[in-house]
Design a protein around this motif. Structure first.
Motif, short mmCIF file in Angstrom:
data_model
loop_
_atom_site.label_atom_id
_atom_site.label_comp_id
_atom_site.label_asym_id
_atom_site.label_seq_id
_atom_site.Cartn_x
_atom_site.Cartn_y
_atom_site.Cartn_z
N UNK A 1 44.82 34.87 81.94
CA UNK A 1 44.95 35.33 80.55
C UNK A 1 45.74 36.62 80.40
N UNK A 2 46.13 37.25 81.50
CA UNK A 2 46.63 38.62 81.43
C UNK A 2 47.91 38.74 80.61
N UNK A 3 48.91 37.93 80.93
CA UNK A 3 50.19 38.02 80.21
C UNK A 3 50.02 37.55 78.77
N UNK A 4 49.32 36.46 78.57
CA UNK A 4 49.15 35.93 77.21
C UNK A 4 48.34 36.90 76.35
N UNK A 5 47.34 37.53 76.94
CA UNK A 5 46.57 38.55 76.21
C UNK A 5 47.48 39.69 75.77
N UNK A 6 48.31 40.18 76.68
CA UNK A 6 49.21 41.29 76.35
C UNK A 6 50.21 40.88 75.27
N UNK A 7 50.80 39.71 75.43
CA UNK A 7 51.82 39.28 74.48
C UNK A 7 51.22 38.96 73.11
N UNK A 8 50.08 38.29 73.09
CA UNK A 8 49.43 37.95 71.82
C UNK A 8 49.04 39.20 71.05
N UNK A 9 48.46 40.18 71.76
CA UNK A 9 48.04 41.41 71.10
C UNK A 9 49.24 42.21 70.61
N UNK A 10 50.29 42.28 71.42
CA UNK A 10 51.51 42.97 71.00
C UNK A 10 52.13 42.28 69.79
N UNK A 11 52.17 40.96 69.81
CA UNK A 11 52.73 40.22 68.67
C UNK A 11 51.99 40.51 67.37
#
Length: 423
Positions: free
Chosen positions: A144-154
């Motif tokens: 989940x690490x990259x998707x968590x970062x990208x989703x939250x940034x988005x």
């Protein structure tokens, strides 16, 4: 709102096909979690102590003793074993590489690695770009690490540019652009008149940048979204300023995205601060930052080695809990993606090190000293992050925390990644 947490059919068009067909998915793994061998706690502690002892021997140039201990560690490691054996495998390889660089020809170890070399780890046994790309897509799928970062940034970007008609996203190290389809879809769904979106994507490979831009343009066309993509090639020279060639247009609202990028600038802290001040001078509406929650930039080898062992122990434990031993995606992520990072942290020195992760507190100090203020991430962004974990990574081991208006994702009690937004 960002309405999709998984890969949509459009997103799948944006990802180059992986050479390996996924052997399993995260949602199919509940029965693996309760029927796997877990090594005794005292064995894990003992192996960690042996790793630290070996690192101490290498740092003292006691190559003969280090060689003997590496032989013991190698015999207890395996890329196909449990999480402890896999972790030992990666750190043993990296310690061997470091020892090979410093030992004389008569004392160098040869545990499946090249003979002594003065080359940096990044230049030895590097997988080709297609293998690295495949491992990145696997990382994005099974953790989940990259998707968590990208989703939250988005979500932070979407909220910052609300009601704006001309949006410009400056993305440092865009890679394959998998972060942007959900944001593009959310912008396109705002209704009439639809805003325009321009993305400036930076990277070190012009061919990858152009292919990323083409895929994003096709996706935007399918949405009816007005879209332009500008590739910006990053040049690795001391006097190069990537911000100086960014095209800023009147009337556009700028958002700057730095997901797992800023740590690479820390070879020269003054240069990193100058970069942040120049970003601030562009007057962005929001700057999103995601980084590892670890200190792999300590000047002392032993300190950063111990930090790396603790950090990647938690990462490998999370993979153990959510993927079966035979998973090809797990092997690719551990061997290629995390293996490259560990080799860089352990075996590289001075200016050749790229993975210079530092904790959120260091970034907070640097960003504030560069004129930025922390923007609180919204309750909706928190709800989305929780939903992402619950739907796609349903393991009780993943923990989400809020500190200083920022989000931290970790495994058990160890934070591993942070996401924050700034203005």
């Amino acid at each position: 709102m960002l309405g999709s947490f998984g890969s949509t059919s459009h997103e799948e068009e944006l990802e180059d096909p992986s050479p390996a067909t996924p052997s399993t998915t995260v949602l199919d793994l509940h029965h693996f979690r309760h029927h796997r061998h877990t090594p005794p706690a005292d064995t894990i502690v003992h192996m960690r102590q042996l790793l630290i002892s070996c690192a101490e021997l290498v740092s003292r140039s006691d190559f003969s003793a280090a060689h003997r201990l590496l032989t013991i560690l190698s015999a207890n490691s395996s890329p196909y074993g449990d999480s402890t054996e896999r972790l030992l495998h990666q750190f043993t390889k990296s310690l061997s590489l470091r020892l090979n660089r410093y030992a004389t020809a008569s004392t160098a170890v040869t545990i499946g690695l090249p003979s002594p070399s003065t080359r940096s780890p990044s230049s030895i046994n590097q997988p080709d770009s297609a293998v690295i790309q495949s491992s990145y897509l696997s990382l994005n799928q099974v953790t989940p690490f990259i998707r968590f970062a990208q989703l939250t940034a988005n979500q932070a970007i979407l909220e910052a540019v609300q009601n704006q008609q001309a949006i410009h996203v400056l993305d440092f190290d865009i890679l394959h652009g998998v972060q942007w389809p959900p944001l593009m879809q959310a912008i396109a769904e705002r209704g009439f008149p639809s805003p325009s979106l321009r993305i400036t994507g930076t990277g070190s490979d012009l061919d990858i940048l152009c292919r990323t831009g083409d895929r994003l343009a096709k996706f935007a066309h399918s949405l009816g979204l007005k879209f332009r993509f500008h590739p910006l090639l990053l040049i690795n020279t001391d006097d190069y300023d990537p911000t100086s060639t960014v095209l800023l247009l009147p009337g556009e609202t700028l958002a700057v995205n730095c997901v797992l990028y800023l740590h690479r600038l820390l070879g020269d802290r003054d240069r990193a601060r100058l970069f942040l001040r120049r970003i601030k001078s562009m007057s962005p509406k929001v700057v999103t930052v995601a980084e590892r929650e670890a200190n792999h930039n300590h000047p002392a080898f032993l300190q950063r080695f111990a930090e790396a062992v603790d950090h990647y122990s938690a990462v490998f434990d999370s993979l153990e809990a959510t993927l079966p031993p035979a998973s090809r995606e797990r092997l690719a992520v551990e061997e290629v993606w995390f293996g490259r990072e560990i080799a860089d942290i352990v075996a590289a020195d001075a200016e050749s090190r790229r993975e210079r992760h530092e904790r959120f507190r260091s970034w907070e100090v640097m960003l504030r000293s560069s004129g930025f203020n922390n923007l609180p991430l919204s309750p909706f962004a928190l709800s989305q992050a929780k939903l992402l974990l619950r739907l796609h990574y349903p393991s009780e081991g993943y923990r989400l925390h809020i500190l200083n208006n920022s989000f931290f994702l970790g495994w058990q009690n160890q934070p591993l990644f942070s996401v924050s937004s700034w203005q």
